[in-house]
Enzyme design. Structure first.
Site, PDB file in Angstrom:
ATOM      1  N   CYS A  50       0.895  -1.257   0.136  1.00 31.53           N
ATOM      2  CA  CYS A  50      -0.068   0.018  -0.124  1.00 31.53           C
ATOM      3  C   CYS A  50       0.895   1.329  -0.002  1.00 31.53           C
ATOM      4  O   CYS A  50       0.221   2.266  -0.597  1.00 31.53           O
ATOM      5  CB  CYS A  50      -0.992   0.181   1.095  1.00 31.53           C
ATOM      6  SG  CYS A  50      -0.111  -0.028   2.684  1.00 31.53           S
ATOM      7  N   ASN A  51       2.085   1.119   0.455  1.00 29.49           N
ATOM      8  CA  ASN A  51       2.818   2.353   0.643  1.00 29.49           C
ATOM      9  C   ASN A  51       4.055   2.344  -0.473  1.00 29.49           C
ATOM     10  O   ASN A  51       4.758   3.400  -0.596  1.00 29.49           O
ATOM     11  CB  ASN A  51       3.667   2.297   2.011  1.00 29.49           C
ATOM     12  CG  ASN A  51       2.914   2.810   3.013  1.00 29.49           C
ATOM     13  OD1 ASN A  51       1.916   3.576   2.790  1.00 29.49           O
ATOM     14  ND2 ASN A  51       2.921   2.473   4.212  1.00 29.49           N
ATOM     15  N   PRO A 113       8.290  -3.667  11.051  1.00 30.60           N
ATOM     16  CA  PRO A 113       8.990  -5.075  10.708  1.00 30.60           C
ATOM     17  C   PRO A 113       8.180  -5.673   9.535  1.00 30.60           C
ATOM     18  O   PRO A 113       8.603  -6.492   9.058  1.00 30.60           O
ATOM     19  CB  PRO A 113       8.571  -5.776  11.893  1.00 30.60           C
ATOM     20  CG  PRO A 113       7.418  -5.162  12.727  1.00 30.60           C
ATOM     21  CD  PRO A 113       7.499  -3.662  12.362  1.00 30.60           C
TER      22      PRO A 113
END
Length: 419
Positions: A50-51, A113
């Site tokens: 998503c990033n 993480p």
């Protein structure tokens, strides 16, 4: 062949652009197989979250257009829609970038993480698709090693920096084993979803989602193998909860002191850990007065988060130093690959000379030479054959005053200065 990264992330592109470049998991393998067919592309992997969306390629050209045009075609976009948001790395920059991404140094939340697992998934899909070659495969493996070293040798991921993660980490400190606990999450928004994800990853025993709209609670509970209830049913289930996390948009408290007190009696005063992440608060402040309740608010967690962020920033400095070293190690491996063909050719040449000398030594034995004579003959013949060409080349270097070649020969053969 160059190692190239082409991509965009949360720092370079708004979500409106990022979401249009996402490669869904079910389409990733076919996209890789299509990508590897492009001219000059020898290896490929795709990381899509998503990033960020990033292409990692082994490529025989530095022309970015072939990849940009492919993205535009694959995602049915005009290149001018996304090109201004792209970044481009090659070779050492690509190696450093992949290491930093895997360590969480390039994440929206410093040191998070989850990105390492996402990179491992990207590697796995590419490996199954057969689009990884020797270089990218080795780079991914070294990336995972570097990330493990950073996680082991620094505190980059040891301190929670989101309220959801902080809440779960605090629960882990209070309860030794979450697999024996029941959690009730009140709400169905992003924070509750993130909390559910962290609890699931921490092996929570039972998960109950309570929400004003039952369908939303059910959708979220299904995602994490939990159980959904409406807010009206909450009082009946509250006594089962060892952990309660609430984050709604309610303007009035959802849990009052009386209701929690009743649940505690039903639990025979077994302690309850509660976290109120809502503003305005979902849990009446008076609940904190109850002896068997450990109640934390979002402000309590934010103070911890700010301290932890400071700790992570300090750890990030050490992580960058580790990455510097690991980049040099991988570059050393890459440089060594350039000599591989020369080493192989040299060994083949030596094997050929050995075979020829051995054949002549055997012939000498058949002609009546003693084993000792045959061994001397073999040793002298093989030595002469091995040093003949280097000796001629060194002599020619002296004639033409190629002192650099003479110095290289002395280093290569580790010759001591006889003077």
């Amino acid at each position: 062949m160059a190692i190239l990264t082409l991509g965009l992330n949360h720092n370079t592109a708004p979500i409106l652009i990022r979401e249009r470049l996402v490669f869904p998991a079910e389409r990733l393998k076919s996209a890789l197989l299509d990508l590897i067919q492009l001219p000059h592309i020898g290896e490929a992997a795709i990381l899509s979250t998503c990033n960020r969306t990033e292409l990692y390629c082994g490529i025989e050209t530095d022309d970015q257009d072939v990849l940009i045009n492919w993205i535009a075609q694959e995602q049915r976009l005009h290149r001018e829609d996304f090109q201004p948001y792209l970044y481009f790395h090659t070779d050492a920059e690509t190696i450093r970038h992949m290491f930093r991404v895997a360590c969480g140094l390039d994440s929206m939340i410093l040191g998070e993480p989850q990105i390492l697992g996402q990179m491992k998934s990207a590697y796995q899909v590419a490996a199954e698709a057969g689009t990884l070659g020797k270089t990218l495969s080795k780079l991914f493996q070294h990336t995972f090693t570097a990330a493990k070293k950073v996680r082991t040798d620094t505190a980059i991921g040891s301190s929670p920096v989101s309220v959801a993660f902080a809440a779960v980490r605090l629960a882990q400190r209070i309860f030794d084993d979450l697999s024996e606990q029941t959690a009730i999450l009140i709400g169905a928004g992003e924070t509750i979803e993130l909390t559910a994800r962290h609890l699931t990853e921490s092996k929570i025993g039972h998960l109950i989602i309570a929400n004003r709209t039952y369908d939303k609670a059910h959708a979220l509970a299904t995602q994490f193998n939990g159980f959904a209830i409406s807010l009206a049913e909450l009082p009946k289930h509250l006594a089962w909860a060892d952990i309660v996390v609430s984050s709604t948009a309610s303007q009035l408290p959802i849990l009052g002191k009386g209701g929690v007190e009743s649940a505690l009696k039903a639990r025979k005063h077994k302690p309850v850990f509660m976290v109120d992440l809502a503003v305005p608060r979902d849990i009446e402040p008076e609940v904190a007065q109850l002896r068997d309740v450990y109640l934390y608010t979002v402000d309590d967690l934010r103070n911890t988060i700010e301290e932890n962020l400071k700790s992570r920033r300090e750890a990030a400095k050490k992580a960058e130093e580790i990455i510097d070293t690991e980049v040099e190690h991988f570059l050393g491996w890459l440089r060594a690959q350039g000599a591989t063909s020369t080493i192989r050719d040299f060994r083949d040449h030596a094997d050929q000379l050995r075979a020829e000398a051995l054949a002549r030594a055997r012939q000498a034995l058949r002609c009546g030479k003693s084993p000792e004579e045959a061994l001397d003959f073999l040793a002298n013949l093989l030595t002469n054959k091995l040093i003949h060409i280097p000796s001629v080349q060194i002599k020619q270097a002296g004639i033409h005053e190629r002192h650099d070649l003479i110095a290289a020969a002395r280093e290569l053969f580790q010759l001591k200065d006889s003077s």
